[in-house]
Write a protein that holds these residues in place. Structure first.
Motif, PDB file in Angstrom:
ATOM      1  N   VAL A 193       1.014  -1.270   0.133  1.00  0.00           N
ATOM      2  CA  VAL A 193       0.126   0.094  -0.116  1.00  0.00           C
ATOM      3  C   VAL A 193       0.838   1.082   0.070  1.00  0.00           C
ATOM      4  O   VAL A 193       2.055   1.390   0.875  1.00  0.00           O
ATOM      5  N   ALA A 194       0.638   2.047  -0.884  1.00  0.00           N
ATOM      6  CA  ALA A 194       1.474   3.039  -1.106  1.00  0.00           C
ATOM      7  C   ALA A 194       1.236   4.618  -0.304  1.00  0.00           C
ATOM      8  O   ALA A 194       0.297   4.748  -0.109  1.00  0.00           O
ATOM      9  N   VAL A 195       2.360   5.105   0.072  1.00  0.00           N
ATOM     10  CA  VAL A 195       2.430   6.616   0.906  1.00  0.00           C
ATOM     11  C   VAL A 195       3.003   7.518   0.010  1.00  0.00           C
ATOM     12  O   VAL A 195       4.008   7.188  -0.619  1.00  0.00           O
ATOM     13  N   ALA A 206       1.323  11.950   5.324  1.00  0.00           N
ATOM     14  CA  ALA A 206       0.428  11.001   4.487  1.00  0.00           C
ATOM     15  C   ALA A 206       0.276   9.568   5.430  1.00  0.00           C
ATOM     16  O   ALA A 206      -0.578   8.865   5.183  1.00  0.00           O
ATOM     17  N   LEU A 207       1.537   9.228   5.775  1.00  0.00           N
ATOM     18  CA  LEU A 207       1.704   7.992   6.607  1.00  0.00           C
ATOM     19  C   LEU A 207       0.700   7.999   7.799  1.00  0.00           C
ATOM     20  O   LEU A 207      -0.138   7.281   8.001  1.00  0.00           O
ATOM     21  N   GLY A 485       9.470   3.728 -15.993  1.00  0.00           N
ATOM     22  CA  GLY A 485       8.884   4.267 -14.746  1.00  0.00           C
ATOM     23  C   GLY A 485       8.077   3.345 -13.906  1.00  0.00           C
ATOM     24  O   GLY A 485       7.964   3.128 -13.066  1.00  0.00           O
ATOM     25  N   TRP A 486       7.270   2.719 -14.991  1.00  0.00           N
ATOM     26  CA  TRP A 486       6.135   1.556 -14.474  1.00  0.00           C
ATOM     27  C   TRP A 486       6.563   0.603 -13.813  1.00  0.00           C
ATOM     28  O   TRP A 486       6.036   0.069 -12.705  1.00  0.00           O
ATOM     29  N   MET A 487       7.897   0.194 -13.662  1.00  0.00           N
ATOM     30  CA  MET A 487       8.396  -1.023 -13.210  1.00  0.00           C
ATOM     31  C   MET A 487       8.421  -0.434 -11.707  1.00  0.00           C
ATOM     32  O   MET A 487       8.568  -1.491 -10.853  1.00  0.00           O
ATOM     33  N   PHE A 488       8.383   0.625 -11.360  1.00  0.00           N
ATOM     34  CA  PHE A 488       8.705   0.903 -10.085  1.00  0.00           C
ATOM     35  C   PHE A 488       7.277   1.395  -9.267  1.00  0.00           C
ATOM     36  O   PHE A 488       7.406   1.881  -7.887  1.00  0.00           O
ATOM     37  N   SER A 489       6.414   1.469 -10.017  1.00  0.00           N
ATOM     38  CA  SER A 489       4.977   1.802  -9.236  1.00  0.00           C
ATOM     39  C   SER A 489       4.435   0.717  -8.502  1.00  0.00           C
ATOM     40  O   SER A 489       4.621  -0.502  -8.492  1.00  0.00           O
ATOM     41  N   ALA A 490       4.463   1.213  -6.933  1.00  0.00           N
ATOM     42  CA  ALA A 490       4.008   0.034  -6.090  1.00  0.00           C
ATOM     43  C   ALA A 490       2.672  -0.273  -6.445  1.00  0.00           C
ATOM     44  O   ALA A 490       2.417  -1.409  -6.310  1.00  0.00           O
TER      45      ALA A 490
END
Lengths: 531, 531
Positions: A193-195, A206-207, A485-490
């Motif tokens: 889950v991304a912050v 945000a956290l 970049g998409w590789m790194f999207s959580a």
């Protein structure tokens, strides 16, 4: 008075997952009591006699700890082995190291021990070295922390996540993160889950919001109790987190009972702010080891007074990735479970690697190792400066102030196509679309680039084949491979069609090759935005 | 005509588990097309420049392939490094090996590659060597089998089980088995179901019965589709399975669609039958490599015409456990998933180990490696013979025919307390209780002993603290550590209170120490049964 920092780790056993419940092999009922007892004849294990190991000794020519200058300047080519190979004179300082099969003292590193079955904790001499090192450099905030060798941080994070998370659980991470962290947890149905991030990485506000507002029924999973984070030279964004932010996040973790898995491979690649070439100072880094170490953004361990940090260190960036060697620093309860996991998978790290790295470290000594690391930091600073200089030459550079997201409040470098040499007054020149934006990183190996596709002639909202991959493919076809970049999207939530991201590494290529690559990028970007 | 053996592996994708679904890292959409393309500038990965690896070269003094004699005799002490250490003359044959940082030819082993991030498949030169070796030695029964390096068989079995089994599933194994196989699957709630054994290991009739009569509602799990087995020098029983039994079991696996995970670390430690000292032949083993290899019980791969075997090989027993290096041989579909698992955990095996082992193997060559292995087999035969000779001297030995279980139909060695030297006619002497029974193993590292407690003075049915552990503790207190049988029980069903088991390793101790240990065991056993 015993201060809080000298206390022991609190009981955090409720964080252990079902996946962590490996039965002890080395510590079976009763056996542990007798193992290693002097004079005991051990006929229990299937250990070959060391005479049968077909190596009489192993040795290496290693580099001296001060091989690399502390002076920022043109990259230090003095130790280029290519040059040596072709007979050119070279100035490398060689230091021989030697590992005999049998050593006069049992505590000396020897192949009879290193190449035998060993405990997943690793060689004793290596444990001793990294324990002393961790104490000096990271200064954990409680007393009974311990260390455990690993086979590098991919192994480390995989074991840490399995130790803490049950299938179906979520762990918290930055919105952009290391793909292996996602790949290793995904088969177990343990998801990120991304912050949101800013220039220091994970945002504490945000956290807090995420944890405060967590609704199990809406989210379909209980509130996460684990953070996986790369706090220095964050992969891919390059963000580096200071002590204050770490304190804020740690305090939130205390409040919400969260464990922090700190994956920190780039800690020693802290380079300081980028200064443009024409105003760059060439002052050397501190020659005093303590002075240099205290200039680095500290580890989460420094604020960890409850034992809720599992720090992952690796030799991949500081010695060599192929050493497949690193270590955990954490509380003894977690360490014991991580050790059991090691026993049932990789066992101990490779004995050749352990003994050759241990002999190198022992030969260098603690101060020598820090000197080596500082020399490396200067090398990476030089490489970072060089590639950014190349971009500033290849493109027309403007600076702006970041207003949101990862770059809020930071100075952003915006790259435009260079005007032709014969262009009249620049103030009237139409530079067209901004091609690339980035913030010069202060640590690590990467430049994280943003490309706006809004002005791209063929931009359509909801484009199936993203412009990011189109541009990436054109770069690859032109001869430059960078990471899309998409590789790194959580979670994929941050992949807008109007914006692309790329991660560029300045760690590996020779400088002239980097220059050539930037030139190719210039051509491809200019052409791409004309399409 | 294309025979069945030249066909390709059948589609076995339905055996892949949820746990095997790691996302590919190295083969991400599009990236694979460009990786390694000549002339391409790679700025994608976080790979340090090899100049920063602080090793100029690594070298070793290795043993020659023919260091150990093929003649069975007293153990060959010629290469004892202890002796060398203390200045004694020694006859070891030394062969230097060398790994430079940069090699003139890219295909030569070099540290710039071996110490860099590499694919989980391993070094190309090492893959080539073990592929050729596997083809020659194991002769797989189909054409598109492949190999993949691992970090040893504990890693191998852990990855194989996770690749094939979902949480809640059962896998089939021998009733006595390797504890790590149990320990590594248990956290995932993947549990063993035991099949009875005889002198050749797993019984094919019992396997067929198990599968035929499987009742999902009674068992609470679907019919198992995976066998984990150690077919040669089985751990702990020492049983070795011949080709006919392997064919029977394989055919059953075809019928019931079962995958075989063949964990075979002791394959090259096949020693042949034990012959008592007074009638022992001292003929040398065949000096022709092919002749020796064809005398060994073959691998399951030889009968595998569908690709349903995952064979696990390790260098732990043939080079050194600390090399943490081995390989899978299996169909390409399973290999791809096993590689993904490697990427998300250990990555490639250690580069120091890979390069030093590769250079050793290349220096020896295929024939040299086989010669080394044959020399090792003779060493283990000598050790096995020696320890059994010691037992025959320390105890009074009788032979009987095994009537059931693991020893059915085999010659069993029963050990009794020796009569006093002045005892009259042996035929009238009361030897009292049988103290120990075992069948001399034909392969591996272990003697598997049975002890009957029925006649023990303090035997009570349902005893809480088992007599096995009482006896084990007394042995340890007297100075001999062996492995208690309960550790190896797959399910605990075979742990009767009236019978104990022990596993004794003859792999590690020096011969004089083994003799001393057998003497201590004599004293402890005799005393124990007087209690």
């Amino acid at each position: 008075m015993v201060s809080e920092k000298q206390g022991k780790a609190m009981d955090l056993s409720h964080h252990l997952s079902d996946l962590s419940r490996a039965r002890p092999i080395s510590a079976l009922k009763g056996l542990a009591r007798y193992m290693g007892k002097p004079g005991l004849i051990a006929l229990a294990g299937g250990m070959p006699h060391p005479d049968y190991f077909p190596y009489a000794d192993v040795s290496a020519n290693a580099l001296a700890a001060d091989s690399y200058s502390l002076q920022t300047s043109e990259p230090d080519e003095s130790v280029s082995w290519f040059w040596k190979l072709f007979g050119n004179s070279s100035k490398e300082k060689i230091m021989p190291i030697f590992v005999p099969k049998y050593a006069p003292k049992a505590s000396d590193v020897n192949l009879a021990t290193a190449l035998q079955y060993g405990t997943a904790q690793g060689l004793v001499a290596l444990q001793d070295f990294v324990k002393t090192f961790s104490e000096k450099v990271y200064q954990p905030g409680y007393s009974d922390w311990t260390i455990l060798m690993s086979t590098g941080n991919t192994d480390g994070l995989s074991r840490a996540i399995q130790t803490l998370c049950n299938p179906g659980e979520l762990f918290i991470t930055e919105e952009w993160t290391y793909p292996s962290a996602l790949a290793s947890s995904q088969p177990f149905n343990i998801r990120p889950v991304a912050v949101e991030m800013d220039g220091e990485g994970m945002r504490s506000d945000a956290l807090r919001t995420l944890l405060t507002e967590w609704d199990e029924t809406v989210r379909g999973a209980k509130r996460p109790h684990v953070i996986y984070t790369v706090p220095v030279g964050q992969n891919p964004s390059g963000a580096t987190m200071g002590l204050d932010r770490k304190k804020e996040i740690y305090d939130i973790c205390v409040e919400f009972d969260v464990i922090i898995v700190e994956d920190d491979p780039y800690f020693f690649l802290q380079q300081g702010p980028y200064e443009p070439k024409d105003i760059r100072s060439t002052r050397p880094l501190p020659t005093n080891a303590d002075e240099w170490l205290s200039s680095l953004k500290p580890s989460y361990l420094k604020v960890d007074h409850q034992g809720r940090v599992i720090r992952l260190d690796t030799f991949s960036k500081t010695i060599a990735p192929g050493s497949r060697l690193g270590w955990f620093t954490c509380n003894p309860l977690f360490a014991e479970r991580l050790e059991r996991q090691g026993e049932t998978t990789t066992q101990a790290p490779c004995g050749f690697g352990q003994s050759l790295v241990t002999q190198l470290l022992k030969s260098w000594g603690q101060d020598g190792y820090v000197r080596w690391l500082e020399g490396l930091a200067v090398q990476y600073k030089t490489r970072r400066d060089y590639i950014i200089d190349c971009f500033a030459e290849e493109f027309h550079l403007r600076r702006s102030l970041g207003t949101h997201g990862v770059w809020k409040g930071l100075e952003v470098y915006d790259l435009y196509a260079k005007p032709p040499a014969d262009a009249a007054g620049l103030e009237k020149f139409d530079f067209g679309s901004k091609l690339i934006s980035f913030v010069p990183p202060t640590s690590g190996m990467f430049i994280w680039m943003k490309v706006s596709f809004k002005d791209h002639p063929s931009f359509k909202e909801g484009d199936e084949e993203s412009l990011e991959m189109k541009l990436w493919t054109e770069l690859a076809e032109a001869g430059v491979l960078i990471a899309p970049g998409w590789m790194f999207s959580a979670t994929g939530d941050n992949l807008g069609a109007d914006e692309g991201h790329f991660r560029i590494s300045f760690a590996n290529a020779n400088l002239d090759v980097m220059k050539k690559a930037v030139g190719i990028m210039g051509n491809v970007f200019r052409e791409f935005f004309k399409q």
